[in-house]
Design a protein around this motif. Structure first.
Motif, short mmCIF file in Angstrom:
data_model
loop_
_atom_site.label_atom_id
_atom_site.label_comp_id
_atom_site.label_asym_id
_atom_site.label_seq_id
_atom_site.Cartn_x
_atom_site.Cartn_y
_atom_site.Cartn_z
N GLN A 289 0.82 -1.22 0.00
CA GLN A 289 0.00 0.00 0.00
C GLN A 289 0.84 1.26 0.00
O GLN A 289 0.38 2.32 -0.43
N ALA A 290 2.09 1.16 0.45
CA ALA A 290 2.98 2.32 0.41
C ALA A 290 3.29 2.71 -1.04
O ALA A 290 3.59 3.87 -1.34
N ILE A 291 3.19 1.74 -1.95
CA ILE A 291 3.45 1.98 -3.38
C ILE A 291 2.14 2.13 -4.14
O ILE A 291 1.98 3.02 -4.97
N PHE A 292 1.19 1.24 -3.85
CA PHE A 292 -0.10 1.24 -4.55
C PHE A 292 -1.20 1.15 -3.50
O PHE A 292 -1.53 0.06 -3.02
N PRO A 293 -1.76 2.28 -3.09
CA PRO A 293 -2.71 2.29 -1.97
C PRO A 293 -3.93 1.40 -2.16
O PRO A 293 -4.44 0.84 -1.18
N ASN A 294 -4.41 1.25 -3.38
CA ASN A 294 -5.64 0.48 -3.60
C ASN A 294 -5.31 -1.01 -3.70
O ASN A 294 -5.52 -1.65 -4.73
N THR A 295 -4.78 -1.54 -2.60
CA THR A 295 -4.36 -2.93 -2.53
C THR A 295 -5.17 -3.67 -1.46
O THR A 295 -5.36 -3.15 -0.36
N LEU A 296 -5.61 -4.85 -1.80
CA LEU A 296 -6.29 -5.73 -0.85
C LEU A 296 -5.47 -7.01 -0.71
O LEU A 296 -4.69 -7.37 -1.60
N MET A 297 -5.67 -7.70 0.40
CA MET A 297 -5.00 -8.97 0.65
C MET A 297 -6.06 -10.06 0.69
O MET A 297 -7.01 -10.00 1.47
N ALA A 298 -5.91 -11.06 -0.17
CA ALA A 298 -6.91 -12.12 -0.27
C ALA A 298 -6.77 -13.12 0.87
O ALA A 298 -5.68 -13.32 1.42
#
Length: 319
Positions: A289-298
């Motif tokens: 998220q520090a690089i790509f904020p719109n990240t989820l963890m499955a």
């Protein structure tokens, strides 16, 4: 379009995570397309609200066991679940040879046809609604990422306006909905596009595993609505990632950023980040998220609805 994660661990299963498999549900067709099929996948399907009888296509990324060991058992069960008319299986070289050997030594005979397609970079499937492409990734064995594109659809047909113009209901409406030009009995030429709203762009789903960061993954994921990308290792274990040709959380984020995707969902986590260990999965999420904020963890049974035109993801965890 809805994706359900059936296995999110790498290499071996854990108490809470099975090995790799993702189901893409297409409700408008009552179909399920499966991506990878690690050991225990059919048990995961039984535990979910998916129907084995709706599986019509299976896309395999590569031949490692944590992505293929469940395939033969699932195919055998599909026959018992309702005799599908056919299942198409797509994957790298040796996949068909592997399935034939499994059938030969286990004396398994399918009650329905199975067609195995050996993939190479480019289009691997296309019909009126979808196109599926694959691209070579960078791993220890031949591996491919897949991109599913829903084709653009006509906008909403204005029935009230058509009636006001004196266009009689019937089969002609179907042609107008497709944007075709028709000629009425009175000689008038009607352009269907004039009676439809803005065309609806198709959704794009991309699945990349197993691979280290590579430009092919970026190009495959370009402008995708959802990118599912492996994140086997933490950035702190980048040396292991390079040795084993897997991605870190930051590599997955860099692919998402470079491809300008709308949503990144990470999966395929090493068991070394299980609860109680020195580095936890929350650290991997923070790194990405520090690089790509719109990240989820499955996690296993996490379900994500791919929106048509929404700025916010519609994610619903299901356990």
């Amino acid at each position: 379009m809805q994706i359900t994660f059936l296995g999110t661990s790498s290499g071996v299963p854990t108490r809470s995570r099975n090995v790799s498999s993702i189901a893409l549900r297409l409700p408008q067709r009552a179909e399920i397309w499966l991506f990878d099929c690690g050991e225990g996948t059919q048990h995961q399907i039984i535990r979910s609200d998916l129907k084995i009888s709706q599986i019509v296509r299976i896309f395999v990324t590569h031949m490692h066991g944590d992505h293929t060991y469940g395939l033969m058992g699932l195919l055998a069960s599909c026959g018992l679940a309702g005799n599908p008319s056919r299942i198409d299986v797509y994957g790298p070289p040796k996949l068909e040879e592997y399935l034939k050997a499994c059938g030969r030594y286990s004396q398994t005979h399918f009650s329905y046809p199975i067609k195995v397609h050996t993939v190479r970079p480019g289009v691997v499937f296309e019909d009126a609604e979808f196109i599926v492409r694959c691209e070579a990734l960078t791993h220890r064995v031949p591996a491919f990422g897949y991109r599913v594109e829903e084709k653009e659809k006509p906008g909403r047909f204005d029935v009230e306006r058509a009636i006001a113009m004196g266009i009689p209901p019937g089969p002609v409406y179907g042609k107008l909905k497709q944007g075709k030009v028709i000629t009425l009995p009175d000689g008038r030429r009607i352009n269907g596009a004039d009676l439809c709203g803005e065309r609806q762009p198709g959704r794009k789903f991309v699945y990349c595993t197993d691979t280290i960061y590579c430009e092919n993954a970026v190009e495959l994921a370009r402008d995708a609505d959802v990118l599912v990308h492996e994140a086997t290792f933490s950035h702190q274990d980048a040396e292991l990632a390079y040795q084993r040709l897997h991605s870190t959380s930051t590599m997955a984020a860099q692919v998402a950023l470079g491809a300008q995707v709308k949503q990144l969902i990470m999966t395929h986590f090493s068991p070394r980040y299980a609860p109680g260990n020195a580095i936890g999965l929350d650290a991997l999420l923070a790194e990405a998220q520090a690089i790509f904020p719109n990240t989820l963890m499955a996690h296993d049974f996490f379900t994500y609805e791919i929106p048509r035109q929404a700025s916010q993801p519609l994610a619903t965890p299901k356990r």
